[in-house]
Design a protein around this motif. Sequence first.
Motif, PDB file in Angstrom:
ATOM      1  N   UNK A 284     -11.649  27.731  66.891  1.00  0.00           N
ATOM      2  CA  UNK A 284     -11.914  28.526  67.753  1.00  0.00           C
ATOM      3  C   UNK A 284     -12.161  27.962  69.219  1.00  0.00           C
ATOM      4  N   UNK A 285     -11.624  27.157  69.914  1.00  0.00           N
ATOM      5  CA  UNK A 285     -11.849  26.708  70.981  1.00  0.00           C
ATOM      6  C   UNK A 285     -12.042  27.648  72.208  1.00  0.00           C
ATOM      7  N   UNK A 286     -11.255  28.678  72.521  1.00  0.00           N
ATOM      8  CA  UNK A 286     -11.542  29.389  73.649  1.00  0.00           C
ATOM      9  C   UNK A 286     -12.664  30.005  73.938  1.00  0.00           C
ATOM     10  N   UNK A 287     -13.287  30.756  72.754  1.00  0.00           N
ATOM     11  CA  UNK A 287     -14.592  31.330  72.914  1.00  0.00           C
ATOM     12  C   UNK A 287     -15.698  30.310  72.812  1.00  0.00           C
ATOM     13  N   UNK A 288     -15.463  28.978  72.029  1.00  0.00           N
ATOM     14  CA  UNK A 288     -16.236  28.267  72.313  1.00  0.00           C
ATOM     15  C   UNK A 288     -16.487  27.572  73.787  1.00  0.00           C
ATOM     16  N   UNK A 289     -15.360  27.525  74.324  1.00  0.00           N
ATOM     17  CA  UNK A 289     -15.326  26.867  75.606  1.00  0.00           C
ATOM     18  C   UNK A 289     -16.040  27.714  76.566  1.00  0.00           C
ATOM     19  N   UNK A 290     -15.799  28.973  76.481  1.00  0.00           N
ATOM     20  CA  UNK A 290     -16.550  29.928  77.418  1.00  0.00           C
ATOM     21  C   UNK A 290     -18.161  29.809  77.199  1.00  0.00           C
ATOM     22  N   UNK A 291     -18.522  29.889  75.888  1.00  0.00           N
ATOM     23  CA  UNK A 291     -19.704  29.761  75.619  1.00  0.00           C
ATOM     24  C   UNK A 291     -20.317  28.392  76.331  1.00  0.00           C
ATOM     25  N   UNK A 292     -19.703  27.132  76.105  1.00  0.00           N
ATOM     26  CA  UNK A 292     -20.138  26.029  76.654  1.00  0.00           C
ATOM     27  C   UNK A 292     -20.332  26.016  78.172  1.00  0.00           C
ATOM     28  N   UNK A 293     -19.406  26.573  78.800  1.00  0.00           N
ATOM     29  CA  UNK A 293     -19.405  26.578  80.392  1.00  0.00           C
ATOM     30  C   UNK A 293     -20.539  27.780  80.782  1.00  0.00           C
ATOM     31  N   UNK A 294     -20.737  28.716  80.157  1.00  0.00           N
ATOM     32  CA  UNK A 294     -21.832  29.569  80.368  1.00  0.00           C
ATOM     33  C   UNK A 294     -23.145  28.989  80.305  1.00  0.00           C
ATOM     34  N   UNK A 295     -23.190  28.022  79.291  1.00  0.00           N
ATOM     35  CA  UNK A 295     -24.575  27.282  79.339  1.00  0.00           C
ATOM     36  C   UNK A 295     -24.803  26.193  80.403  1.00  0.00           C
ATOM     37  N   UNK A 296     -23.812  25.885  81.047  1.00  0.00           N
ATOM     38  CA  UNK A 296     -23.948  25.083  82.195  1.00  0.00           C
ATOM     39  C   UNK A 296     -24.690  25.752  83.692  1.00  0.00           C
ATOM     40  N   UNK A 297     -24.782  26.952  83.361  1.00  0.00           N
ATOM     41  CA  UNK A 297     -25.089  27.851  84.508  1.00  0.00           C
ATOM     42  C   UNK A 297     -24.281  27.768  85.698  1.00  0.00           C
ATOM     43  N   UNK A 298     -23.080  27.992  85.598  1.00  0.00           N
ATOM     44  CA  UNK A 298     -22.531  27.776  87.155  1.00  0.00           C
ATOM     45  C   UNK A 298     -22.656  28.907  88.150  1.00  0.00           C
ATOM     46  N   UNK A 299     -22.595  28.594  89.297  1.00  0.00           N
ATOM     47  CA  UNK A 299     -22.823  29.697  90.364  1.00  0.00           C
ATOM     48  C   UNK A 299     -21.503  30.508  90.501  1.00  0.00           C
ATOM     49  N   UNK A 300     -20.239  29.953  90.056  1.00  0.00           N
ATOM     50  CA  UNK A 300     -19.252  30.639  90.013  1.00  0.00           C
ATOM     51  C   UNK A 300     -18.129  30.047  89.161  1.00  0.00           C
ATOM     52  N   UNK A 301     -17.347  31.007  88.207  1.00  0.00           N
ATOM     53  CA  UNK A 301     -16.212  30.432  87.579  1.00  0.00           C
ATOM     54  C   UNK A 301     -15.132  31.228  87.908  1.00  0.00           C
TER      55      UNK A 301
END
Length: 462
Positions: A307-324
């Motif tokens: 399950x990489x796709x959702x895990x990847x999104x969760x991980x980048x959300x945790x980095x607190x980006x200003x834009x994706x």
Amino acid sequence: MKTERRGNSMPVSLPANHGIFNNRQDSLSGALKGCLGSLDGACIEKLLLHCAGAIESDDVTLAQQVMWVLNNVASSVGDPNQRLTSWFLRALICRVSRICPAAMNFHGTTTLQRIQTRSMTVTQLAGYVDLIPWHRFGFRASNSCIFKAVEGFPRVHILDFSITHCMQWPTLIDALAKRPEGPPSVRITVPSCRPPVPPLLNVSSDEVGLRLANFAKSRDVPFEFHVIKGSSSCINASDDHHDHISLGEYSSSNSNFHLESLMAQLSPSMLHLRDDEALVINCQNWLRYLPVDPDDDPRSGAARLKPFRNAFLEMIKGLNPCIVTVVDEDLDLDVSSSLMSRITTAFNYLWIPFDALETLPKDNPQRMEYEADIGHKIENILCFEGLQRIERLESGVKLSQRMKNANFISVPFCEDTVKEVKFLLDEHASGWGMKREGDMLVLTWKGHSSVFASAWVPSGQI
């Protein structure tokens, strides 16, 4: 914009001798019903589906007979339908050859050579992405959105997940250099591993970074470039000492391109994130190559997909980006797609670049290479199953829902971005256009959706 009906190319006459089909007259006549005398796009699609049905029912003889008809239609130098058919036929031959290696013999050989893809120079890659606006559309829409998102920040850190070797960034660096308040310092971080797909580059990521650094220096933009070091065995075209690379073998053995190693390093400490920088995460034609989650498909075979796709999104959300920013091709080829469903979807979608490339001479080397790269995509879509099938696209609508489920909020593109994209499209053939779908921008060819661009922020930022 009114959508033009596809399949307007000239019909192709069928060969007069159908004696090869005598023992399967009823089955084949069903495939050819309404098509006798000529074959247009709809009839070719019908034959492809009939062939797929024969393959899925293990009827190699019927599949071979339908392929014989398709072989008399396909042409690598014909109209868009004929050229597209040649690649679909090749992929189906490849699939049947894996079931019954001695069955296929259209050209005096039972061996189907893998599609060879050449590693490009940086100059050749620039010409490649300029051929049609397939990539530049996403570059322009994303860069405009990023430029607005980082306004006022003294430092910008771009985490770049893409397949085009940083071709997107010179334009953004140039724009940032012209900010009234002065340019920010720019840091770009890229993974050392990438999906095993074209386009391939004949220089390393570090060399790409050096070239970007030289460009940034010429614009007086402070610049850093970092590569997330992964497994030493990851795929990097520049490490291969051959001029041509067989990508089918990569699809078979490296379908996860070391995602475990990559994702283990997507943490604030490993990425050396700084409090005073604007973090940008850019995903260009990337999410499709992350395996979907087992829950997305109830079939037992899907449980083998990590399950990489959702895990990847969760991980980048945790980095607190200003834009994706997320850009990809606008069609569905998910884990649950049957062979017949994939044929229908891909045939009616991949006609778009073949038709758009009609503006170039048929012997144009860049055009031939571009179409061969699409052929590699078709081979993966039709020949492989399980983890070996890495082309698992989601439409813009489905991807938007996935992003929302991961607690991202969509950001609409401003009118300045729309104007910039329209200015880009004015430089290309008149068939290219753009439309809005919700907060997304969608590139179109003669009204047909081709590529979507979207922008997101983690919930709580707006």
